[in-house]
Design a protein around this motif. Structure first.
Motif, PDB file in Angstrom:
ATOM      1  N   ALA B 211      70.072  14.024  60.124  1.00  0.00           N
ATOM      2  CA  ALA B 211      70.823  13.628  61.132  1.00  0.00           C
ATOM      3  C   ALA B 211      70.452  11.982  60.804  1.00  0.00           C
ATOM      4  CB  ALA B 211      70.354  13.421  62.669  1.00  0.00           C
ATOM      5  N   ALA B 253      68.491  22.266  60.287  1.00  0.00           N
ATOM      6  CA  ALA B 253      67.633  21.378  61.019  1.00  0.00           C
ATOM      7  C   ALA B 253      67.703  21.347  62.058  1.00  0.00           C
ATOM      8  CB  ALA B 253      68.377  20.077  60.562  1.00  0.00           C
ATOM      9  N   PRO B 254      67.186  21.594  63.509  1.00  0.00           N
ATOM     10  CA  PRO B 254      66.734  21.391  63.962  1.00  0.00           C
ATOM     11  C   PRO B 254      67.527  20.581  65.083  1.00  0.00           C
ATOM     12  CG  PRO B 254      64.025  21.012  63.502  1.00  0.00           C
ATOM     13  CD  PRO B 254      65.330  20.602  62.301  1.00  0.00           C
ATOM     14  N   SER B 255      68.548  20.941  66.262  1.00  0.00           N
ATOM     15  CA  SER B 255      69.465  20.281  67.014  1.00  0.00           C
ATOM     16  C   SER B 255      70.180  20.318  68.323  1.00  0.00           C
ATOM     17  CB  SER B 255      70.678  19.838  66.308  1.00  0.00           C
ATOM     18  OG  SER B 255      72.067  20.037  66.949  1.00  0.00           O
ATOM     19  N   VAL B 256      69.638  19.302  69.322  1.00  0.00           N
ATOM     20  CA  VAL B 256      69.402  19.427  70.476  1.00  0.00           C
ATOM     21  C   VAL B 256      70.857  20.587  71.233  1.00  0.00           C
ATOM     22  CG1 VAL B 256      69.493  18.560  72.884  1.00  0.00           C
ATOM     23  CG2 VAL B 256      67.679  17.891  71.076  1.00  0.00           C
ATOM     24  N   GLU B 257      71.794  19.342  70.397  1.00  0.00           N
ATOM     25  CA  GLU B 257      73.463  19.742  71.075  1.00  0.00           C
ATOM     26  C   GLU B 257      73.684  21.306  70.836  1.00  0.00           C
ATOM     27  OE1 GLU B 257      76.408  17.426  69.154  1.00  0.00           O
ATOM     28  OE2 GLU B 257      75.900  16.139  71.455  1.00  0.00           O
ATOM     29  N   ARG B 258      73.229  21.732  69.455  1.00  0.00           N
ATOM     30  CA  ARG B 258      73.964  22.697  68.687  1.00  0.00           C
ATOM     31  C   ARG B 258      72.370  24.306  69.405  1.00  0.00           C
ATOM     32  NH1 ARG B 258      73.296  22.399  62.338  1.00  0.00           N
ATOM     33  NH2 ARG B 258      71.368  22.464  62.827  1.00  0.00           N
ATOM     34  N   ALA B 259      71.541  23.585  69.681  1.00  0.00           N
ATOM     35  CA  ALA B 259      70.982  24.596  70.338  1.00  0.00           C
ATOM     36  C   ALA B 259      71.067  24.744  72.285  1.00  0.00           C
ATOM     37  CB  ALA B 259      69.238  24.729  69.788  1.00  0.00           C
ATOM     38  N   LEU B 260      71.431  24.120  72.857  1.00  0.00           N
ATOM     39  CA  LEU B 260      71.709  24.298  73.463  1.00  0.00           C
ATOM     40  C   LEU B 260      73.063  24.811  73.383  1.00  0.00           C
ATOM     41  CD1 LEU B 260      70.919  20.501  75.288  1.00  0.00           C
ATOM     42  CD2 LEU B 260      69.658  22.732  75.876  1.00  0.00           C
TER      43      LEU B 260
END
Lengths: 326, 281
Positions: B211, B253-260
């Motif tokens: 990111a 890659a951990p992503s806040v948006e994708r995970a939410l």
């Protein structure tokens, strides 16, 4: 004013195993007076659920985790609040609660094989069937070649394998609570994804109550159920992880805005001015007020309580209160 | 278009450890134009740091070519190397380890200026140090502080000032924000971008956070086991990755948006489908 009762949240999903209420840790230097490191933390860990404690360095998340297991460093003392274990089963550090830390390479003993180290921590009732139990643990954490790993020394394993070995060791005592303190921070992203997935599977299959300590909001959004955001020793916002869709506290909002996105490219990030205040220099009133765009006079003078609101959420911010200005 | 500031051709770096030989970087080629930002991403052991060091002439066993404004960097004469070192600088990940704990910030920066013969007197040095601290967004009073009295972000600003003050045009930054908190990381990234615009600094940014790379870089090299497996404009590489390894990195890659987006009413649903489950049933 009483802080929100987090025990009332998420009823029916999991049973409360460990409840910390009003937990406070003080640092008492020799001949000095107490400085608060962490104050008024309420946590409820439930079977089969993962709670996350998030914050930047120096916010007290690791100290909170250490206090739960009585592992506080010298000079620090949990002198407020209490920790209660519920239900039948092992309580307290050791049998009830196990830890996994950030750097597996440093946690493992370099002069013993992995197998020997885990055999050493097996509880009495498993000693007679040590080999069987070891194989079981290795299967649980997903080792492809258990025999090779057993005979290996820690330096012969990759970071991801070392962390699996640590998990196996943590599970050896059949804990009810697993505290994972930045368990994937030292790992590469692809390995991190695998370990996180493993953690989530263990939580489900072993019905573990997991407390995940991390600075990475992305990781939290991927695996956790509940979220507590800490700032300078206090929980400033808590609730289900979905609160990240629309956080209330200006600090949490700021954190999300400061995060570069993989999906879209903004031309400029909005950082939060200043940095987290060190222990001796925490401001009065709301600890975030010097960095807060919404700060009023009341924020400088009085500390906002963590108050429960709709949707099992709670926030500690004067601006977000009824009659506030946000 | 004018000649690129940096041209790298078939660069390889090899390490010898006892009887073993490790090809840390294999046949890497790229051009970097003035005022652009090149991101090099990869996991640990991918050779990204070795590549960075080799470009600056800091590695021993190097084959291939590195040209800085058309001048070969490997095998430079002493004088040429000194001039090159002024124009091409490096900033490291650990802002603590990069500063002498026993020197006040102002003294440390002043020494850099003197060693490179850029100031005639101590007074002139002090004045310049103050200006450089302001350039990186710091109050000049910090010249009188020791590194341990600064926060992580401030230390990294000092490191940037240290690199800039000798007249750097190419800055290689090896994981410059990995050790920093999110809120501070954003401040430093903004500073890097501002320096790119206002001073025309050319960046070679080494990192593992995709990111951050997407945000900062104009062009990207994705490295795996010493080789460049994918290259292109940052938008192209991150939006339409073509190499399986790049896709794997992005998926992991951990992503806040994708995970939410993926989360259901029942809670988290891990989006790591591409990766095989580690648990054998």
């Amino acid at each position: 004013m009483k802080s929100t009762d987090l025990n009332e949240r998420v009823k029916g999903v999991g049973e409360a195993v460990l409840t910390a209420s009003g937990l406070g840790v003080g640092f008492i230097p020799e001949g000095g007076h107490r400085q608060e490191v962490v104050g008024d933390v309420n946590l409820c860990l439930r079977t089969g659920r993962m709670a996350a404690l998030v914050g930047e360095s120096g916010c007290g998340k690791s100290i909170t985790a250490a206090a739960l297991g009585g592992l506080l460093p010298r000079g620090m003392k949990m002198d407020q609040g209490e920790i209660q274990w519920a239900g039948a089963g092992a309580c307290g550090p050791g049998r009830g609660l196990a830890y996994v830390f950030q750097d597996p390479g440093e946690c493992l003993d370099p002069v013993f094989t992995i197998g020997n180290q885990i055999r050493e921590v097996l509880p009495k009732e498993d000693r007679s069937r040590a080999e069987e139990r070891l194989a079981e643990l290795f299967r649980t954490v997903g080792f492809d070649e258990p025999a090779r790993v057993q005979a290996s020394y820690s330096h012969q394993l990759s970071g991801g394998m070392q962390q699996r070995a640590m998990l196996a060791m943590a599970l050896a005592g059949r804990p009810r609570v697993l505290v994972a303190d930045e368990p994937t921070t030292a790992l590469d992203v692809t390995v991190q994804a695998i370990i996180l997935r493993l953690l989530a599977e263990l939580q489900r299959k072993e019905n573990l109550a997991v407390l995940l300590i991390t600075h990475n909001l992305g990781v939290v959004a991927e695996v956790a159920d509940d979220l507590h955001v800490m700032y300078a020793g206090r929980v400033v916002e808590s609730g289900p992880v979905e609160l990240l869709r629309e956080p209330w506290h200006p600090y949490v909002k700021g954190l999300l805005r400061a995060l570069p996105r993989l999906e879209e490219n903004v031309s400029r990030l909005e950082g939060i001015d200043g940095s987290v205040p060190p222990l001796g220099r925490r401001p009065s009133g709301c600890r975030f007020h010097p960095r807060c765009p919404l700060a009023h006079a009341v924020c400088r003078e009085q500390e906002p309580p963590l108050l429960g609101r709709e949707g099992n959420r709670a926030v500690a911010c004067w601006a977000c209160m009824e009659g506030g200005w946000a | 278009m004018s000649r690129p500031l940096l041209q790298v051709e078939n660069l390889s770096v090899r390490y010898h450890t006892g009887r073993h030989r490790v090809d840390a970087v294999r046949e890497v080629s790229f051009d970097l134009s003035r005022g652009r930002c090149l991101g090099v991403v990869g996991e640990s052991g991918s050779g990204k740091s070795s590549l960075a060091r080799a470009v600056l002439g800091l590695e021993e066993q190097v084959t291939g070519r590195v040209d800085f404004e058309g001048q070969a960097v490997l095998n430079m004469t002493r004088e040429a190397r000194l001039a090159f070192r002024r124009r091409a600088q490096i900033v490291f990940q650990d802002p603590v380890g990069s500063l002498n704990p026993r020197m006040k910030v102002g003294v440390a920066l002043g020494e850099v200026l003197r060693v490179h013969g850029l100031v005639a007197s101590r007074v002139e040095g002090d004045a310049q140090v103050r200006t450089w601290l302001e350039t990186v967004g710091m109050d000049p009073v910090y010249a009188g502080r020791f590194p341990h009295e600064l926060s992580g972000g401030q230390r990294q600003r000092v490191n940037l000032a240290r690199a800039l003050c000798v007249g750097a045009e190419l800055l290689v930054a090896d994981e410059p924000v990995s050790a920093l908190d999110v809120s501070v990381q954003a401040q430093i990234l903004n500073l890097l971008q501002a320096l790119q615009k206002s001073r025309g600094i050319t960046w070679m940014l080494i990192g593992h956070d995709l990111a951050v790379m997407h945000h900062m870089a104009d062009e990207v090299l994705v490295m795996q086991k010493g080789e460049v497996v994918e290259r292109g404009s940052a938008d192209e590489v991150f939006r339409h990755p073509s190499h399986p390894y790049t896709r794997e990195l992005i998926a992991a890659a951990p992503s806040v948006e994708r995970a939410l987006k993926r989360r259901t009413a029942e809670g988290p649903s891990l989006g790591l489908k591409e990766l095989a489950s580690p648990v054998q049933d």
